[in-house]
Design a protein around this motif. Sequence first.
Motif, short mmCIF file in Angstrom:
data_model
loop_
_atom_site.label_atom_id
_atom_site.label_comp_id
_atom_site.label_asym_id
_atom_site.label_seq_id
_atom_site.Cartn_x
_atom_site.Cartn_y
_atom_site.Cartn_z
N ASN A 136 -12.00 14.44 -29.40
CA ASN A 136 -12.28 14.26 -31.02
C ASN A 136 -11.01 15.02 -31.83
O ASN A 136 -11.83 16.45 -31.74
N VAL A 137 -10.68 14.93 -32.81
CA VAL A 137 -10.25 15.36 -33.98
C VAL A 137 -11.29 15.41 -35.06
O VAL A 137 -11.40 14.04 -35.53
N LEU A 138 -11.77 16.76 -35.59
CA LEU A 138 -13.05 17.03 -36.70
C LEU A 138 -12.02 16.84 -37.91
O LEU A 138 -12.26 16.77 -38.49
N ASP A 139 -10.93 18.04 -37.68
CA ASP A 139 -9.98 17.92 -39.03
C ASP A 139 -8.62 18.59 -38.64
O ASP A 139 -8.27 18.93 -37.57
N VAL A 140 -8.00 18.75 -39.60
CA VAL A 140 -6.55 18.67 -39.55
C VAL A 140 -6.77 19.57 -40.74
O VAL A 140 -6.32 19.26 -42.13
N GLY A 145 -1.45 23.97 -40.57
CA GLY A 145 -1.02 23.03 -38.49
C GLY A 145 -2.25 23.85 -38.13
O GLY A 145 -1.53 23.75 -36.34
N THR A 146 -3.64 23.84 -37.89
CA THR A 146 -4.46 23.62 -36.76
C THR A 146 -5.11 22.56 -36.68
O THR A 146 -5.48 22.23 -37.66
N LEU A 147 -5.24 22.22 -35.46
CA LEU A 147 -6.54 21.18 -34.97
C LEU A 147 -7.50 21.36 -35.04
O LEU A 147 -7.87 22.34 -34.17
N TYR A 148 -9.11 20.91 -35.30
CA TYR A 148 -9.95 21.37 -34.98
C TYR A 148 -11.13 21.02 -33.71
O TYR A 148 -10.45 19.31 -34.56
N LEU A 149 -11.02 20.69 -33.18
CA LEU A 149 -11.98 19.74 -32.28
C LEU A 149 -12.68 19.65 -31.38
O LEU A 149 -13.01 20.74 -31.24
N HIS A 150 -13.57 18.30 -31.08
CA HIS A 150 -14.71 18.48 -30.62
C HIS A 150 -14.91 18.36 -29.05
O HIS A 150 -13.97 17.04 -29.11
N VAL A 151 -14.92 19.26 -28.11
CA VAL A 151 -14.12 18.98 -26.61
C VAL A 151 -15.54 18.84 -25.35
O VAL A 151 -17.04 19.65 -25.87
N LEU A 152 -15.62 17.67 -25.10
CA LEU A 152 -17.06 16.97 -23.46
C LEU A 152 -15.96 18.44 -23.09
O LEU A 152 -15.34 18.18 -22.26
N GLY A 153 -17.83 19.54 -22.41
CA GLY A 153 -17.43 19.86 -20.85
C GLY A 153 -16.75 20.83 -21.19
O GLY A 153 -16.04 21.69 -19.88
#
Length: 201
Positions: A136-140, A145-153
């Motif tokens: 999931n993309v939490l913030d841009v 130009g940085t993507l902050y992602l919530h990654v499972l596993g």
Amino acid sequence: MTTHRTSVTPHRQPTGLGRFRAAQWPMVLGLTVLWILLWGTVTVANAVTGIIAGVVVCAVFPLPPIETQVRLRPVGILRFVLRFGLDMLVSSWRLSRYILGPGVPPCAVLAVRMRCPSDLMLTGTAVAVAAVPGSNVLDVHRATGTLYLHVLGAGEEAERERARHEVLRLEARVVRAFGTRADIEALAAYETARKEPGLWT
């Protein structure tokens, strides 16, 4: 002495419906693709509703021409669609394994800095990443130009590096499918400077 006058007709910018036809249909197509990615299923109904939504958005919120900001590259689009479908299958299998496995699956919040400075490429990559199960993309952050992602596993460092690598590969495929020549050159120059092979596949 005879003076000759040359009549010069100024170039007229398209207005009204003509401007919409000339400048907005690439945006309608892009919004339709994003609509289908958000739903996660390619169906006639999703395509039709995506076109309708794109037309309404462009009619209510007209944008300046985007011909210089996006290109439709058939080979790149085909590669993007095929690899995106494969990513969906692999990510779905991983997500099922984490959910059905024992214990609570590890999660991580990652910051992945994109290599292409284009806002459209950043937006397209963010939407594509969000459509993949398990991320999931939490913030841009547009300035960097940085993507902050919530990654499972992604509990271990190797898994976090794999997740970052997959996001960068997805960005490369988005640029190859929809980016301008400047976008492609910027990405290639960055990869050459950082010596990051294999992200174009």
